[in-house]
Design a protein around this motif. Structure first.
Motif, PDB file in Angstrom:
ATOM      1  N   MET A   1      16.756  14.462  -3.887  1.00 14.28           N
ATOM      2  CA  MET A   1      16.679  13.133  -3.283  1.00 14.28           C
ATOM      3  C   MET A   1      17.758  12.991  -2.213  1.00 14.28           C
ATOM      4  O   MET A   1      18.909  13.310  -2.447  1.00 14.28           O
ATOM      5  CB  MET A   1      16.868  12.058  -4.358  1.00 14.28           C
ATOM      6  N   ASP A   2      17.346  12.543  -1.031  1.00 14.25           N
ATOM      7  CA  ASP A   2      18.286  12.271   0.039  1.00 14.25           C
ATOM      8  C   ASP A   2      18.557  10.772   0.089  1.00 14.25           C
ATOM      9  O   ASP A   2      17.848   9.973  -0.525  1.00 14.25           O
ATOM     10  CB  ASP A   2      17.722  12.720   1.387  1.00 14.25           C
ATOM     11  N   TYR A   3      19.588  10.421   0.834  1.00 11.92           N
ATOM     12  CA  TYR A   3      19.939   9.012   0.981  1.00 11.92           C
ATOM     13  C   TYR A   3      20.067   8.670   2.459  1.00 11.92           C
ATOM     14  O   TYR A   3      20.572   9.469   3.250  1.00 11.92           O
ATOM     15  CB  TYR A   3      21.249   8.699   0.254  1.00 11.92           C
ATOM     16  N   ALA A   4      19.582   7.493   2.801  1.00 14.54           N
ATOM     17  CA  ALA A   4      19.701   7.001   4.168  1.00 14.54           C
ATOM     18  C   ALA A   4      20.566   5.765   4.177  1.00 14.54           C
ATOM     19  O   ALA A   4      20.583   4.998   3.208  1.00 14.54           O
ATOM     20  CB  ALA A   4      18.314   6.667   4.740  1.00 14.54           C
ATOM     21  N   ARG A   5      21.306   5.576   5.260  1.00 16.76           N
ATOM     22  CA  ARG A   5      22.080   4.353   5.431  1.00 16.76           C
ATOM     23  C   ARG A   5      21.237   3.343   6.198  1.00 16.76           C
ATOM     24  O   ARG A   5      20.686   3.661   7.248  1.00 16.76           O
ATOM     25  CB  ARG A   5      23.379   4.639   6.174  1.00 16.76           C
ATOM     26  N   TYR A   6      21.174   2.149   5.687  1.00 14.66           N
ATOM     27  CA  TYR A   6      20.397   1.080   6.316  1.00 14.66           C
ATOM     28  C   TYR A   6      21.322  -0.095   6.626  1.00 14.66           C
ATOM     29  O   TYR A   6      22.065  -0.546   5.747  1.00 14.66           O
ATOM     30  CB  TYR A   6      19.264   0.623   5.395  1.00 14.66           C
ATOM     31  N   VAL A   7      21.290  -0.562   7.876  1.00 10.44           N
ATOM     32  CA  VAL A   7      22.086  -1.720   8.276  1.00 10.44           C
ATOM     33  C   VAL A   7      21.230  -2.967   8.104  1.00 10.44           C
ATOM     34  O   VAL A   7      20.171  -3.099   8.731  1.00 10.44           O
ATOM     35  CB  VAL A   7      22.566  -1.593   9.733  1.00 10.44           C
ATOM     36  N   VAL A   8      21.662  -3.858   7.250  1.00  6.09           N
ATOM     37  CA  VAL A   8      20.896  -5.073   6.942  1.00  6.09           C
ATOM     38  C   VAL A   8      20.746  -5.927   8.200  1.00  6.09           C
ATOM     39  O   VAL A   8      21.706  -6.150   8.942  1.00  6.09           O
ATOM     40  CB  VAL A   8      21.598  -5.880   5.830  1.00  6.09           C
ATOM     41  N   GLN A   9      19.530  -6.391   8.424  1.00  2.33           N
ATOM     42  CA  GLN A   9      19.234  -7.253   9.564  1.00  2.33           C
ATOM     43  C   GLN A   9      19.124  -8.705   9.101  1.00  2.33           C
ATOM     44  O   GLN A   9      18.907  -8.983   7.912  1.00  2.33           O
ATOM     45  CB  GLN A   9      17.918  -6.824  10.223  1.00  2.33           C
ATOM     46  N   ALA A  10      19.257  -9.638  10.042  1.00  2.54           N
ATOM     47  CA  ALA A  10      19.119 -11.059   9.716  1.00  2.54           C
ATOM     48  C   ALA A  10      17.746 -11.307   9.094  1.00  2.54           C
ATOM     49  O   ALA A  10      16.720 -10.846   9.600  1.00  2.54           O
ATOM     50  CB  ALA A  10      19.302 -11.916  10.964  1.00  2.54           C
ATOM     51  N   GLY A  11      17.711 -12.016   7.971  1.00  3.70           N
ATOM     52  CA  GLY A  11      16.451 -12.326   7.295  1.00  3.70           C
ATOM     53  C   GLY A  11      16.027 -11.315   6.256  1.00  3.70           C
ATOM     54  O   GLY A  11      15.037 -11.533   5.546  1.00  3.70           O
ATOM     55  N   ASP A  12      16.745 -10.206   6.149  1.00  4.72           N
ATOM     56  CA  ASP A  12      16.407  -9.187   5.151  1.00  4.72           C
ATOM     57  C   ASP A  12      16.684  -9.691   3.737  1.00  4.72           C
ATOM     58  O   ASP A  12      17.599 -10.486   3.504  1.00  4.72           O
ATOM     59  CB  ASP A  12      17.222  -7.913   5.381  1.00  4.72           C
ATOM     60  N   THR A  13      15.892  -9.192   2.797  1.00 10.52           N
ATOM     61  CA  THR A  13      16.144  -9.361   1.369  1.00 10.52           C
ATOM     62  C   THR A  13      15.956  -8.000   0.711  1.00 10.52           C
ATOM     63  O   THR A  13      15.355  -7.087   1.296  1.00 10.52           O
ATOM     64  CB  THR A  13      15.177 -10.375   0.725  1.00 10.52           C
ATOM     65  N   ILE A  14      16.466  -7.861  -0.503  1.00  9.76           N
ATOM     66  CA  ILE A  14      16.275  -6.600  -1.223  1.00  9.76           C
ATOM     67  C   ILE A  14      14.780  -6.335  -1.413  1.00  9.76           C
ATOM     68  O   ILE A  14      14.315  -5.187  -1.285  1.00  9.76           O
ATOM     69  CB  ILE A  14      17.000  -6.626  -2.581  1.00  9.76           C
ATOM     70  N   TYR A  15      14.023  -7.378  -1.653  1.00 11.70           N
ATOM     71  CA  TYR A  15      12.588  -7.211  -1.840  1.00 11.70           C
ATOM     72  C   TYR A  15      11.940  -6.651  -0.575  1.00 11.70           C
ATOM     73  O   TYR A  15      11.145  -5.700  -0.640  1.00 11.70           O
ATOM     74  CB  TYR A  15      11.946  -8.551  -2.211  1.00 11.70           C
ATOM     75  N   LYS A  16      12.265  -7.250   0.584  1.00 10.45           N
ATOM     76  CA  LYS A  16      11.665  -6.806   1.845  1.00 10.45           C
ATOM     77  C   LYS A  16      12.045  -5.364   2.171  1.00 10.45           C
ATOM     78  O   LYS A  16      11.213  -4.571   2.611  1.00 10.45           O
ATOM     79  CB  LYS A  16      12.094  -7.739   2.980  1.00 10.45           C
ATOM     80  N   ILE A  17      13.313  -5.010   1.927  1.00  9.54           N
ATOM     81  CA  ILE A  17      13.764  -3.645   2.225  1.00  9.54           C
ATOM     82  C   ILE A  17      13.084  -2.654   1.288  1.00  9.54           C
ATOM     83  O   ILE A  17      12.606  -1.592   1.714  1.00  9.54           O
ATOM     84  CB  ILE A  17      15.303  -3.555   2.090  1.00  9.54           C
ATOM     85  N   ALA A  18      13.029  -3.002   0.008  1.00  9.16           N
ATOM     86  CA  ALA A  18      12.388  -2.115  -0.970  1.00  9.16           C
ATOM     87  C   ALA A  18      10.917  -1.896  -0.636  1.00  9.16           C
ATOM     88  O   ALA A  18      10.410  -0.767  -0.708  1.00  9.16           O
ATOM     89  CB  ALA A  18      12.528  -2.702  -2.368  1.00  9.16           C
ATOM     90  N   LYS A  19      10.229  -2.959  -0.225  1.00 12.35           N
ATOM     91  CA  LYS A  19       8.813  -2.852   0.125  1.00 12.35           C
ATOM     92  C   LYS A  19       8.629  -1.997   1.372  1.00 12.35           C
ATOM     93  O   LYS A  19       7.721  -1.156   1.433  1.00 12.35           O
ATOM     94  CB  LYS A  19       8.239  -4.245   0.339  1.00 12.35           C
ATOM     95  N   ALA A  20       9.501  -2.194   2.381  1.00 14.80           N
ATOM     96  CA  ALA A  20       9.367  -1.449   3.636  1.00 14.80           C
ATOM     97  C   ALA A  20       9.584   0.042   3.432  1.00 14.80           C
ATOM     98  O   ALA A  20       8.975   0.867   4.114  1.00 14.80           O
ATOM     99  CB  ALA A  20      10.360  -1.988   4.663  1.00 14.80           C
ATOM    100  N   TYR A  21      10.431   0.418   2.469  1.00  9.62           N
ATOM    101  CA  TYR A  21      10.768   1.825   2.269  1.00  9.62           C
ATOM    102  C   TYR A  21      10.143   2.416   1.005  1.00  9.62           C
ATOM    103  O   TYR A  21      10.456   3.540   0.625  1.00  9.62           O
ATOM    104  CB  TYR A  21      12.290   1.989   2.239  1.00  9.62           C
ATOM    105  N   SER A  22       9.273   1.618   0.369  1.00  8.45           N
ATOM    106  CA  SER A  22       8.529   2.106  -0.803  1.00  8.45           C
ATOM    107  C   SER A  22       9.467   2.626  -1.897  1.00  8.45           C
ATOM    108  O   SER A  22       9.259   3.712  -2.460  1.00  8.45           O
ATOM    109  CB  SER A  22       7.528   3.204  -0.401  1.00  8.45           C
ATOM    110  N   VAL A  23      10.509   1.853  -2.178  1.00  6.41           N
ATOM    111  CA  VAL A  23      11.416   2.180  -3.267  1.00  6.41           C
ATOM    112  C   VAL A  23      11.522   0.971  -4.190  1.00  6.41           C
ATOM    113  O   VAL A  23      11.118  -0.140  -3.834  1.00  6.41           O
ATOM    114  CB  VAL A  23      12.825   2.576  -2.760  1.00  6.41           C
ATOM    115  N   GLU A  24      12.045   1.184  -5.365  1.00  5.50           N
ATOM    116  CA  GLU A  24      12.199   0.104  -6.319  1.00  5.50           C
ATOM    117  C   GLU A  24      13.440  -0.734  -5.992  1.00  5.50           C
ATOM    118  O   GLU A  24      14.474  -0.191  -5.596  1.00  5.50           O
ATOM    119  CB  GLU A  24      12.331   0.669  -7.740  1.00  5.50           C
ATOM    120  N   MET A  25      13.306  -2.049  -6.166  1.00  8.15           N
ATOM    121  CA  MET A  25      14.460  -2.916  -5.952  1.00  8.15           C
ATOM    122  C   MET A  25      15.631  -2.497  -6.832  1.00  8.15           C
ATOM    123  O   MET A  25      16.792  -2.501  -6.395  1.00  8.15           O
ATOM    124  CB  MET A  25      14.082  -4.371  -6.237  1.00  8.15           C
ATOM    125  N   ALA A  26      15.333  -2.137  -8.074  1.00  4.94           N
ATOM    126  CA  ALA A  26      16.391  -1.754  -9.016  1.00  4.94           C
ATOM    127  C   ALA A  26      17.166  -0.533  -8.526  1.00  4.94           C
ATOM    128  O   ALA A  26      18.378  -0.433  -8.750  1.00  4.94           O
ATOM    129  CB  ALA A  26      15.786  -1.483 -10.393  1.00  4.94           C
TER     130      ALA A  26
END
Length: 248
Positions: A1-26
């Protein structure tokens, strides 16, 4: 498993980020040790678990560009940065309110404005937003006016400026060595030469206006041989003599 760094944008939520990258919120919450996952903010950097074949999206900054961007952000708009230098020197020009000091501080401030633009272009070259601030321990810190040096005594502020210019000179030479991108190296070496000139100009001012103080220190020990000195550059005017009653 690799890891990417993501810079949070205005309006982002953990749910939106998880959905966009197909990963679990947890997974995001646990990986980033988020005690309050509902309180993420724009500019915060999160690690995301991604597959090795995952193609980075525009919001992601792959290594080594992410590290280069952190270094440049600090020089761009961190505590001791070009943005701080611009505002400090313009403040000093207005504060001292004499033609000879205006002629010293304003041109240097305008050089720093050009440096700010060059660093902004370098940051864009790395694929990041050239907003005014820097990253500290994964958290975005906006530039603040308290970074300005508000010293009002002439010789004390000149000494501080000499120290800051020497530090900036060393920094840009070091970054030019560490960032192997020719376009950015050209920007950094040009800026280092400017900072060296500023160092000598402030030293010359110290000799004229603060003769009772300690002599100007030698150039930074890690510097190469001076590219030039004030007397080597044709057409370089001497600083004017102080007004009657001035220091030195």
């Amino acid at each position: 498993m690799d890891y990417a760094r993501y810079v949070v944008q205005a309006g982002d939520t953990i749910y939106k980020i998880a959905k966009a990258y197909s990963v679990e919120m947890a997974e995001i919450i646990l990986l980033n040790h988020l005690k309050h996952p509902d309180r993420i903010y724009a500019g915060q950097v999160l690690l995301l678990p991604v597959l090795g074949t995952h193609e980075p999206k525009p919001e992601e900054i792959p290594e080594p560009n992410f590290t280069y961007a952190i270094w440049l952000y600090e020089a761009y708009a961190g505590t001791d940065s070009e943005l701080t230098a611009i505002t400090t020197y313009l403040y000093q020009a207005v504060l001292l309110d004499r033609p000879e000091f205006d002629a010293l501080f304003r041109p240097i401030a305008y050089d720093e404005i050009r440096h700010l633009e060059k660093l902004a272009l370098a940051l864009r070259h790395l694929g990041v937003d050239p907003r005014y601030g820097s990253l500290s321990s994964g958290h975005w810190v906006d530039w603040r006016s308290r970074f300005i040096n508000y010293t009002s005594e002439l010789c004390a502020l000149i000494d501080t400026n000499i120290e800051d210019e020497a530090k900036a000179h060393r920094l840009y030479l070091d970054l030019a060595h560490k960032i192997p991108i020719p376009e950015i190296q050209a920007i950094l070496t040009e800026m280092a030469a400017d900072e060296e000139q500023h160092y000598y100009l402030f030293c010359q001012a110290k000799q004229q206006y603060c003769s009772e103080c300690a002599p100007c220190p030698p150039p930074p020990p890690c510097s190469p041989q001076p590219i030039y000195t004030p007397t080597d550059e044709p057409g370089q005017p001497d600083l004017p003599e102080p007004h009657e009653g001035g220091k030195g």
